[in-house]
Design a protein around this motif. Structure first.
Motif, PDB file in Angstrom:
ATOM      1  N   ALA A  35     -17.535  43.762 139.651  1.00 47.88           N
ATOM      2  CA  ALA A  35     -16.746  42.643 140.196  1.00 47.88           C
ATOM      3  C   ALA A  35     -17.151  42.253 141.619  1.00 47.88           C
ATOM      4  CB  ALA A  35     -15.264  43.006 140.170  1.00 47.88           C
ATOM      5  N   ARG A  36     -17.827  43.154 142.317  1.00 44.19           N
ATOM      6  CA  ARG A  36     -18.192  42.881 143.721  1.00 44.19           C
ATOM      7  C   ARG A  36     -19.007  41.584 143.870  1.00 44.19           C
ATOM      8  NH1 ARG A  36     -17.569  42.692 148.964  1.00 44.19           N
ATOM      9  NH2 ARG A  36     -19.356  43.273 150.205  1.00 44.19           N
ATOM     10  N   PRO A  37     -20.091  41.374 143.098  1.00 38.55           N
ATOM     11  CA  PRO A  37     -20.829  40.109 143.222  1.00 38.55           C
ATOM     12  C   PRO A  37     -20.006  38.889 142.790  1.00 38.55           C
ATOM     13  CG  PRO A  37     -22.131  41.738 142.023  1.00 38.55           C
ATOM     14  CD  PRO A  37     -20.745  42.275 142.133  1.00 38.55           C
ATOM     15  N   LEU A  38     -19.073  39.099 141.853  1.00 35.89           N
ATOM     16  CA  LEU A  38     -18.236  37.979 141.383  1.00 35.89           C
ATOM     17  C   LEU A  38     -17.342  37.471 142.512  1.00 35.89           C
ATOM     18  CD1 LEU A  38     -17.180  39.465 137.909  1.00 35.89           C
ATOM     19  CD2 LEU A  38     -18.966  37.764 138.347  1.00 35.89           C
ATOM     20  N   ALA A  39     -16.868  38.393 143.341  1.00 39.65           N
ATOM     21  CA  ALA A  39     -16.038  37.999 144.481  1.00 39.65           C
ATOM     22  C   ALA A  39     -16.907  37.453 145.618  1.00 39.65           C
ATOM     23  CB  ALA A  39     -15.237  39.202 144.966  1.00 39.65           C
ATOM     24  N   PHE A  40     -18.039  38.126 145.856  1.00 41.54           N
ATOM     25  CA  PHE A  40     -18.888  37.778 147.000  1.00 41.54           C
ATOM     26  C   PHE A  40     -19.587  36.430 146.811  1.00 41.54           C
ATOM     27  CE2 PHE A  40     -22.967  38.054 149.303  1.00 41.54           C
ATOM     28  CZ  PHE A  40     -22.492  38.251 150.600  1.00 41.54           C
ATOM     29  N   TYR A  41     -20.194  36.232 145.627  1.00 43.57           N
ATOM     30  CA  TYR A  41     -20.977  35.012 145.396  1.00 43.57           C
ATOM     31  C   TYR A  41     -20.161  33.870 144.801  1.00 43.57           C
ATOM     32  CZ  TYR A  41     -25.260  37.741 146.158  1.00 43.57           C
ATOM     33  OH  TYR A  41     -26.264  38.512 146.703  1.00 43.57           O
ATOM     34  N   HIS A  42     -19.237  34.201 143.887  1.00 42.06           N
ATOM     35  CA  HIS A  42     -18.544  33.160 143.110  1.00 42.06           C
ATOM     36  C   HIS A  42     -17.093  32.933 143.515  1.00 42.06           C
ATOM     37  CE1 HIS A  42     -22.087  33.155 140.581  1.00 42.06           C
ATOM     38  NE2 HIS A  42     -21.932  34.434 140.299  1.00 42.06           N
ATOM     39  N   ARG A  43     -16.580  33.809 144.407  1.00 36.52           N
ATOM     40  CA  ARG A  43     -15.202  33.667 144.894  1.00 36.52           C
ATOM     41  C   ARG A  43     -14.167  33.609 143.761  1.00 36.52           C
ATOM     42  NH1 ARG A  43     -17.824  34.623 148.904  1.00 36.52           N
ATOM     43  NH2 ARG A  43     -18.018  33.381 150.806  1.00 36.52           N
ATOM     44  N   LEU A  44     -14.390  34.376 142.707  1.00 34.60           N
ATOM     45  CA  LEU A  44     -13.448  34.366 141.578  1.00 34.60           C
ATOM     46  C   LEU A  44     -12.172  35.137 141.935  1.00 34.60           C
ATOM     47  CD1 LEU A  44     -15.752  35.030 138.469  1.00 34.60           C
ATOM     48  CD2 LEU A  44     -15.067  32.847 139.457  1.00 34.60           C
ATOM     49  N   ASP A  45     -11.022  34.684 141.387  1.00 32.20           N
ATOM     50  CA  ASP A  45      -9.787  35.426 141.628  1.00 32.20           C
ATOM     51  C   ASP A  45      -9.742  36.660 140.721  1.00 32.20           C
ATOM     52  OD1 ASP A  45      -8.857  34.701 139.047  1.00 32.20           O
ATOM     53  OD2 ASP A  45      -7.927  32.864 139.814  1.00 32.20           O
ATOM     54  N   LYS A  46      -8.731  37.491 140.909  1.00 37.66           N
ATOM     55  CA  LYS A  46      -8.670  38.784 140.220  1.00 37.66           C
ATOM     56  C   LYS A  46      -8.701  38.638 138.694  1.00 37.66           C
ATOM     57  CE  LYS A  46      -6.279  43.208 140.352  1.00 37.66           C
ATOM     58  NZ  LYS A  46      -5.146  43.980 140.900  1.00 37.66           N
ATOM     59  N   GLN A  47      -7.949  37.684 138.170  1.00 40.30           N
ATOM     60  CA  GLN A  47      -7.864  37.485 136.717  1.00 40.30           C
ATOM     61  C   GLN A  47      -9.214  37.020 136.158  1.00 40.30           C
ATOM     62  OE1 GLN A  47      -4.615  34.973 135.518  1.00 40.30           O
ATOM     63  NE2 GLN A  47      -5.024  35.215 133.334  1.00 40.30           N
ATOM     64  N   ALA A  48      -9.848  36.075 136.848  1.00 36.38           N
ATOM     65  CA  ALA A  48     -11.146  35.555 136.395  1.00 36.38           C
ATOM     66  C   ALA A  48     -12.215  36.642 136.483  1.00 36.38           C
ATOM     67  CB  ALA A  48     -11.550  34.345 137.239  1.00 36.38           C
ATOM     68  N   ARG A  49     -12.126  37.469 137.546  1.00 40.07           N
ATOM     69  CA  ARG A  49     -13.088  38.566 137.700  1.00 40.07           C
ATOM     70  C   ARG A  49     -12.953  39.555 136.546  1.00 40.07           C
ATOM     71  NH1 ARG A  49     -11.624  38.797 143.301  1.00 40.07           N
ATOM     72  NH2 ARG A  49     -10.527  40.770 142.973  1.00 40.07           N
ATOM     73  N   SER A  50     -11.708  39.898 136.209  1.00 41.69           N
ATOM     74  CA  SER A  50     -11.463  40.871 135.135  1.00 41.69           C
ATOM     75  C   SER A  50     -12.027  40.379 133.805  1.00 41.69           C
ATOM     76  CB  SER A  50      -9.965  41.118 135.000  1.00 41.69           C
ATOM     77  OG  SER A  50      -9.718  42.061 133.997  1.00 41.69           O
ATOM     78  N   VAL A  70     -24.973  49.389 133.680  1.00 39.79           N
ATOM     79  CA  VAL A  70     -24.004  48.927 134.688  1.00 39.79           C
ATOM     80  C   VAL A  70     -24.760  48.305 135.867  1.00 39.79           C
ATOM     81  CG1 VAL A  70     -22.264  49.675 136.374  1.00 39.79           C
ATOM     82  CG2 VAL A  70     -22.191  50.556 134.025  1.00 39.79           C
ATOM     83  N   ASN A  71     -25.828  48.969 136.281  1.00 36.19           N
ATOM     84  CA  ASN A  71     -26.699  48.482 137.352  1.00 36.19           C
ATOM     85  C   ASN A  71     -27.188  47.064 137.025  1.00 36.19           C
ATOM     86  OD1 ASN A  71     -27.996  48.903 139.781  1.00 36.19           O
ATOM     87  ND2 ASN A  71     -29.564  50.263 138.970  1.00 36.19           N
ATOM     88  N   PHE A  72     -27.557  46.871 135.758  1.00 32.14           N
ATOM     89  CA  PHE A  72     -28.075  45.577 135.315  1.00 32.14           C
ATOM     90  C   PHE A  72     -26.948  44.542 135.207  1.00 32.14           C
ATOM     91  CE2 PHE A  72     -30.582  42.634 132.798  1.00 32.14           C
ATOM     92  CZ  PHE A  72     -31.825  42.776 133.411  1.00 32.14           C
ATOM     93  N   ALA A  73     -25.774  44.979 134.738  1.00 35.26           N
ATOM     94  CA  ALA A  73     -24.621  44.072 134.633  1.00 35.26           C
ATOM     95  C   ALA A  73     -24.240  43.535 136.012  1.00 35.26           C
ATOM     96  CB  ALA A  73     -23.438  44.793 133.998  1.00 35.26           C
ATOM     97  N   ARG A  74     -24.339  44.395 137.033  1.00 33.98           N
ATOM     98  CA  ARG A  74     -24.029  43.961 138.397  1.00 33.98           C
ATOM     99  C   ARG A  74     -25.006  42.869 138.844  1.00 33.98           C
ATOM    100  NH1 ARG A  74     -24.042  48.323 143.135  1.00 33.98           N
ATOM    101  NH2 ARG A  74     -26.180  48.580 142.371  1.00 33.98           N
ATOM    102  N   ALA A  75     -26.298  43.025 138.494  1.00 31.28           N
ATOM    103  CA  ALA A  75     -27.292  41.999 138.843  1.00 31.28           C
ATOM    104  C   ALA A  75     -26.990  40.689 138.111  1.00 31.28           C
ATOM    105  CB  ALA A  75     -28.692  42.493 138.505  1.00 31.28           C
ATOM    106  N   LEU A  76     -26.606  40.797 136.830  1.00 29.11           N
ATOM    107  CA  LEU A  76     -26.298  39.599 136.033  1.00 29.11           C
ATOM    108  C   LEU A  76     -25.051  38.880 136.551  1.00 29.11           C
ATOM    109  CD1 LEU A  76     -26.890  40.916 132.392  1.00 29.11           C
ATOM    110  CD2 LEU A  76     -28.311  39.276 133.624  1.00 29.11           C
ATOM    111  N   ALA A  77     -24.137  39.625 137.172  1.00 28.08           N
ATOM    112  CA  ALA A  77     -22.893  39.036 137.680  1.00 28.08           C
ATOM    113  C   ALA A  77     -23.168  37.952 138.715  1.00 28.08           C
ATOM    114  CB  ALA A  77     -22.009  40.125 138.288  1.00 28.08           C
TER     115      ALA A  77
END
Length: 549
Positions: A384-399, A431-438
């Motif tokens: 979820a870290r890149p989703l918040a950092f790059y895309h500014r998604l809220d908690k529900q959208a991140r989940s 997981v490492n790859f999923a974080r990059a894809l995020a």
């Protein structure tokens, strides 16, 4: 032929951090004849090293031998006291570890460490031990056998250190030697020299061996018989030729199939859109000279192009500059000279000076997921870290997106609550790859991402990358020293040597390589053929010029 080793119904238990007792070796039985070398193969966690260490009567912390007989040279190692077992270690039975570098004392000379066994067990006078050590150095094809013992561990190469580790194991004239993945961390050119040396010394001395590995091609060169393990149980046993040509068990056939991953479908037409172009990039370490270039150049005037939807493989030995090049492209290690153009725009050399979008569109996946993932955070927070950092998604959208990304990398959603320490090596790398894809990137730089994985898991990761590329239109730069992996996923292969690009070819032209180093590199990749190593003839001039003995 009498059996030197007889293991019957061996069972070993492990206690988890939570206090739960788990049976990890479940009734393993095997025999080793005098002078015979057997290989224990299987995926990570199959019990290979645990079984091998039990032959010395040793169980790792948290483990214990609960039942079964382990007879080595007529002695039951499981029934002996620790003091009695200590007398046999180094004399009757010896061990060559996976990482020789971590096993040597950096403060003592090589000779003092190699002959230490003879002093502990009072096998021979020091002068005789030194002579015996020099004989072993010569037999193991080490350079300067008379003088190498006076050096310290940091003054020799990885391949030399691995052979010196074998000399340490052999000096006590053991009847059985355990090799625990001793060539895993070596380049293919170095690996061949080490394998040849091991094989000739073992044959000449009529010494029995246990070779632990997940690399079937390496095993094929040295073992007389193969024991296939999975989940702490023997799946199949047979001669090397039988296992390679007529495997019976489905798991063995899966291991064989994974050895050569299917090649990526060639693109019908080459893309004319450049995604990445680097021109005459130089980078390195140490103080800057008068011309502004670093004292030590790890990457020297390298140029390359990656087109949209296509993949570039970068291959070469350890220390050739592959990983430094990856870090330079990502901006982690700023270049000292040269230009980097990404998606039509020139990039700043340092990542800190690039825009957020430029950082998002180019992601890097590191070799060791263990150190790349925060051990204190659950998987959902990591992704979820890149989703918040790059895309500014809220908690529900991140989940919701975390669930989608886990599904994308073929991991169950329940894993989101686990920490990295609770995952297998293959799961961590996904997981490492999923974080990059995020981040929703256009280019992913994969730095040796399969080198720490066993063959079956690595093959599954490669297939996953190909599938994601088809779905998302990604491009990859794939850095590796494993030619079969690079051939399976890349459209072009760039060969690096000593910080420079020496050749670029397509996978189907590997056998027609023109640069001498490329020829040596590609000819040194082991084949699934037990006669390959004995029949291998390499140009002595190429070996002396480009081989690292």
């Amino acid at each position: 032929m009498t059996n030197l080793v007889e293991v019957r119904n061996l069972k070993i238990e492990a206690t988890t951090d939570a206090g739960r007792v788990v049976e990890i070796i479940k009734g393993v039985s095997l025999d080793i004849a005098d002078g015979e070398i057997i290989a224990l193969i299987g995926e990570s966690g199959s019990g290979k090293t645990t079984v091998a260490l039990s032959l010395m009567g040793h169980a790792r912390p948290g483990c214990r031998i609960t039942s079964g007989a382990i007879n080595v040279n007529g002695k039951d190692m499981a029934a002996l006291s620790e003091k009695e077992r200590a007398k046999l270690r180094g004399t009757d039975i010896a061990y060559v570890p996976q990482s020789a570098a971590a096993s040597f004392n950096p403060a003592s000379t090589i000779m003092e460490q190699v002959i230490e066994v003879t002093r502990i067990h009072r096998l021979m006078p020091p002068e005789q031990a030194r002579k015996r050590a020099v004989e072993l150095f010569r037999a193991l094809s080490l350079p300067d056998p008379d003088g190498i013992g006076a050096r310290y561990p940091h003054q020799v190469s990885g391949g030399q250190l691995q052979r010196l580790s074998a000399a340490m194991a052999l000096i006590g004239d053991p009847k059985l030697v355990i090799f625990d993945e001793p060539t895993t961390a070596l380049d293919v050119t170095t690996q061949i020299d080490v394998l040849k040396a091991f094989k000739s010394v073992m044959r000449a001395g009529g010494i029995a061996g246990v070779y632990v590995s997940h690399d079937l091609a390496v095993v094929a060169q040295i073992a007389d018989r193969i024991v296939v393990l999975k989940g702490g149980e023997v799946q199949e046993t047979g001669t090397t030729a039988q296992i390679l040509s007529a495997a019976q068990h489905p798991y063995t056939r899966e291991l064989l199939a994974a050895f050569e991953p299917k090649r990526r479908q060639a693109q019908a037409e080459a893309s004319t859109n450049q995604l990445l172009r680097i021109d005459n990039v130089t980078a390195g370490y140490g103080a800057a000279r008068e011309d502004g270039l670093p004292l030590i150049r790890a990457v020297n005037s390298v140029s390359l192009v990656v087109e949209k939807g296509r993949n570039l493989g970068v291959i070469g030995e350890s220390g050739c500059g592959k990983s430094t090049l990856a870090r330079v492209i990502a901006g982690i290690h700023p270049a000292a000279a040269g230009d980097i153009v990404f998606d039509g725009k020139e990039l700043q050399r340092a990542a800190g000076n690039r825009s957020q979008d430029q950082l998002r569109e180019m992601q890097i996946v590191f070799q060791y997921a263990d150190t790349a993932l925060n051990p204190a955070k659950p998987v959902e927070d990591i992704i979820a870290r890149p989703l918040a950092f790059y895309h500014r998604l809220d908690k529900q959208a991140r989940s919701k997106r975390v669930d989608e990304l886990l599904d994308m990398v073929r991991l169950p959603k329940a894993l989101r609550y686990r920490h990295p320490s609770e995952l297998s090596g293959g799961q961590k790398q996904r997981v490492n790859f999923a974080r990059a894809l995020a981040a929703n990137p256009k280019l992913i730089i994969c730095d040796e991402i399969t080198s720490a994985l066993d063959t079956v898991v690595a093959s599954a990761v490669i297939e996953l990358l190909k599938e994601l590329q088809r779905e998302l239109g990604l491009s990859y730069i794939f850095i590796s020293h494993d030619l079969s992996v690079v051939e399976a996923i890349c459209d072009e292969i760039m060969v690096m040597y000593n910080g420079e690009r020496v050749e670029q070819i397509t996978p189907d032209k590997v056998k027609a390589a023109t640069h001498p180093y490329s020829k040596l590199l590609f000819s040194s990749v082991p084949k699934l053929d037990p006669t390959w190593l004995d029949g291998l003839v390499r140009d002595p001039e190429l070996v002396s010029q480009y081989g690292h003995r």
